[in-house]
Design an enzyme around this catalytic site. Structure first.
Site, mmCIF file in Angstrom:
data_model
loop_
_atom_site.group_PDB
_atom_site.id
_atom_site.type_symbol
_atom_site.label_atom_id
_atom_site.label_comp_id
_atom_site.label_asym_id
_atom_site.label_seq_id
_atom_site.Cartn_x
_atom_site.Cartn_y
_atom_site.Cartn_z
ATOM 1 N N ASP A 14 0.833 -1.276 0.091
ATOM 2 C CA ASP A 14 -0.041 -0.016 -0.047
ATOM 3 C C ASP A 14 1.049 1.140 0.022
ATOM 4 O OD1 ASP A 14 -2.460 1.575 0.663
ATOM 5 O OD2 ASP A 14 -1.296 2.083 2.568
ATOM 6 N N VAL A 15 0.700 2.459 -0.717
ATOM 7 C CA VAL A 15 1.632 3.456 -0.783
ATOM 8 C C VAL A 15 0.745 4.591 0.185
ATOM 9 C CG1 VAL A 15 2.431 5.037 -2.375
ATOM 10 C CG2 VAL A 15 2.123 2.558 -3.081
#
Length: 237
Positions: A14-15
């Site tokens: 996930d960023v």
């Protein structure tokens, strides 16, 4: 027992919220707008209002949706409800910073694993995020690429299909994320091994991220990306 960290070929990330400090970016932008308007805002209140507005039936793709979100929450924060400020909040995404440990940790992890980004953000925003992080990714999947957002299993399936083209499977992936709602819960249901980066470990509540219906105990748990990078070094020694 979870597999050793050294046994995975890939790490998916996930960023926004895990690698990029979107909460800090939003609070900084709202504070700048507030200063211009001669008022002040409480950062945690702003994140709570943001979360409620963001997760509505009217939501658009992120971060384009920040224009609509701003116009929704501005009156509640005493800020001017003007389109230009909504666009300022949206465009602030271009300047959001990585957490202090993100780039260095990714550079280290990239020596032993193939890194794949999985973000609900649009591709235009991801390009800025990736540059901020040192462009460490082997591959990247955005909402524009998948046509859907996490926690939709279809998003994850796109990644599974990709690693299959390289002769591998989801069993070769460690999924790394801070969001219990978007990532940790669904990755468990899909049979992945996961790693929770608890970015808000020193703060109460879920900040700008929606609260999960139930908490999922992760396979691995660190409070920073640096912690994960150090553990991988130890496991690979």
């Amino acid at each position: 027992m979870a597999k050793s960290l050294s046994q995975f070929k890939y790490m998916t990330f996930d960023v926004v919220g895990t690698l990029i400090d979107f909460e800090g970016g939003i609070k900084d932008c709202l504070s700048a707008i507030a200063a211009e308007a001669g008022v002040s805002v409480d950062g945690e209140e702003a994140l709570s209002l943001y979360r409620a507005a963001r997760y509505s039936d009217e939501a658009d793709l992120f971060p384009d949706d920040l224009v609509r979100v701003y116009l929704s929450i501005a009156p509640k924060l005493g800020l001017p409800a003007e389109q230009k400020y909504g666009e300022q909040l949206r465009d602030s995404a271009k300047n959001w910073k990585g957490f202090p440990d993100s780039a260095e940790a990714l550079a280290s992890l990239g020596k032993t694993h193939k890194l794949i980004a999985m973000t609900n953000a649009r591709r235009w925003a991801f390009e800025y995020f990736s540059k901020e992080l040192g462009n460490p990714f082997h591959a990247a999947f955005t909402v524009d690429d998948t046509g859907t957002e996490k926690p939709d299993p279809a998003f994850f399936q796109k990644v599974f299909d990709f690693v299959a083209t390289e002769g591998n499977s989801k069993d070769d992936i460690l999924h790394v994320a801070q969001s219990q709602y978007h990532d940790i819960g669904i990755s468990r249901k899909l049979g992945m091994t996961n790693c929770w980066i608890e970015r808000r470990h020193a703060q109460k509540g879920y900040g700008g991220t929606i609260e999960p219906a139930e908490f999922t105990k992760p396979d691995y748990h660190f409070t920073s990306m640096a912690g994960l990078a150090d553990a991988v070094k130890e496991a690979s020694a």
